[in-house]
Design an enzyme around this catalytic site. Sequence first.
Site, PDB file in Angstrom:
ATOM      1  CE  LYS A  22      -1.777   1.532   4.030  1.00  0.00           C
ATOM      2  NZ  LYS A  22      -1.479   2.966   4.294  1.00  0.00           N
ATOM      3  CG  ASN A  23       2.219   2.625   3.504  1.00  0.00           C
ATOM      4  OD1 ASN A  23       1.072   2.940   3.168  1.00  0.00           O
ATOM      5  ND2 ASN A  23       2.536   2.366   4.753  1.00  0.00           N
ATOM      6  CB  CYS A 116      -4.770   5.997  10.579  1.00  0.00           C
ATOM      7  SG  CYS A 116      -5.285   4.544   9.652  1.00  0.00           S
ATOM      8  CG  ASP A 305       2.750   1.434   9.477  1.00  0.00           C
ATOM      9  OD1 ASP A 305       3.088   1.656   8.298  1.00  0.00           O
ATOM     10  OD2 ASP A 305       2.409   2.336  10.264  1.00  0.00           O
ATOM     11  NE  ARG A 397      -7.807   4.366   5.490  1.00  0.00           N
ATOM     12  CZ  ARG A 397      -7.471   5.552   5.941  1.00  0.00           C
ATOM     13  NH1 ARG A 397      -8.006   6.003   7.055  1.00  0.00           N
ATOM     14  NH2 ARG A 397      -6.622   6.311   5.303  1.00  0.00           N
TER      15      ARG A 397
END
Length: 418
Positions: A22-23, A116, A305, A397
């Site tokens: 995702k990142n 978030c 994370d 997400r």
Amino acid sequence: MDKYIINGGNRLFGRVKVQTAKNSVLPILAAAVLTDKEVRVLGAPRISDVKSMVNILGCLGCATEYDGEDIVVDASCADCCEIPRALAHELRSSVFLLGPLIARFGRAKIAYPGGCDIGLRPVDLHLSGLKRLGVRIREKNGYILCDCKGLKGNEIMLDCPSVGATENIMLAAVGADGETIIKNAAREPEIEDLQKFLNGIGAEVSGAGSGTIRINGVKTLGGGAFRPMADRIEAGTFLIAAAMCGGEIVTEGISGENISSLLHKLRENGCKIRSKNDKIFLSREDALVSVKSVETQPYPGFPTDLQAQMTALCCICRGQSMVTENLFETRFKYVPELCKMGADVTVAGRTAFVRGREGFNGATVVACDLRGGAALVLAALAANGRSEVLDVSHIDRGYGMFEYKLRSLGADIVRAAV
Ligand code: EPZ
């Protein structure tokens, strides 16, 4: 608003293919705005943050489409430099569009980003870096307004190795005149991936992964196809799940190198771990042993994370642990929900003091952010009895096909509409 219904207690066995990160995908999608040639992101994860970013690109006038597993972006017809509040608030990475919009069009207007709720999440380092490249910046009614007659390369020293600020400045510097040097840059693997993508479309970037990144501005950029790296946080989440539930799993697609700080802790917890090429093998048969301390740090330190997932693991280890969150101010909001499941955790400032218990009891809990929500799922998988995890939109997400992947490993988890 969906929920997960989980009957805990199953051990986990099997192989799980790790999604693309995702990142890494999010800044690469933002970078597609830099060029008027077609960009194809191969194997993009089906997660809502990526969908939100695709919507933002559409709002800027880019032609975007999902083509099988890929996302195709054609920014040749991009004609807008403004991201409205509603879209910008959906995700933190909306701010990554500042750099590419200024490099391509000389201006940008973006509402303050969302993401978030894990801390203040200022963007001062993004803005001070862009100012060093000659960008004029005003902040009005919750919007960041930027304009620039011509970006000029410069030397930028970041007060802290911010991932987003490093990426935003890289993206602006690609279109600057001359060389930009970013010092105290973030070293995350996703930044090396962004460098690989940028150089693949004709940029000249070097040094990503080290603390100093050099970018030589270029006049034109091409297009092309790129497969982002695997998601080290998703892989770490599954490995912690197997450590908590017991059993034996293999994650496929990522080298242990990218999450060595986690693997080191899981070995201390009593897991057997082997890493070969792009596979990580984890098994846990004996009782879990607590680790004395976990401190989140910028890469290559322990990833923030994975902090929530690690705290959940500490709750069912024999002994006491301290988990310290050094990057974000309020990243323990999931703790009261863990305590509803029988965890014994006290948070004081940036540290959670955990006293290990036999196990979790099933309960109904509410996800409040992406990684905290994942931690609640892991606790429910390891719990005795039935749990419900509400508001799984937070988890959607960042985790694609989460319940399918967990079920394929033997977990008893179903999604239900509330
Ligand atoms: C990225 O967020 C990730 N998000 C986050 O992942 C991750 O937790 C974080 O990096 C740290 O690794 C994406 O890549 C989309 P930062 P980012 O700027 O860029 C302070 C997830 O769960 N800071 O490295 O927002 C900030 O307050 C998400 O996948 C400033 O002070 O993180 C924080 O304390 C959550 N000023 C620290 O730096 C700034 O201008 C690290 O933040 C920017 C940041």
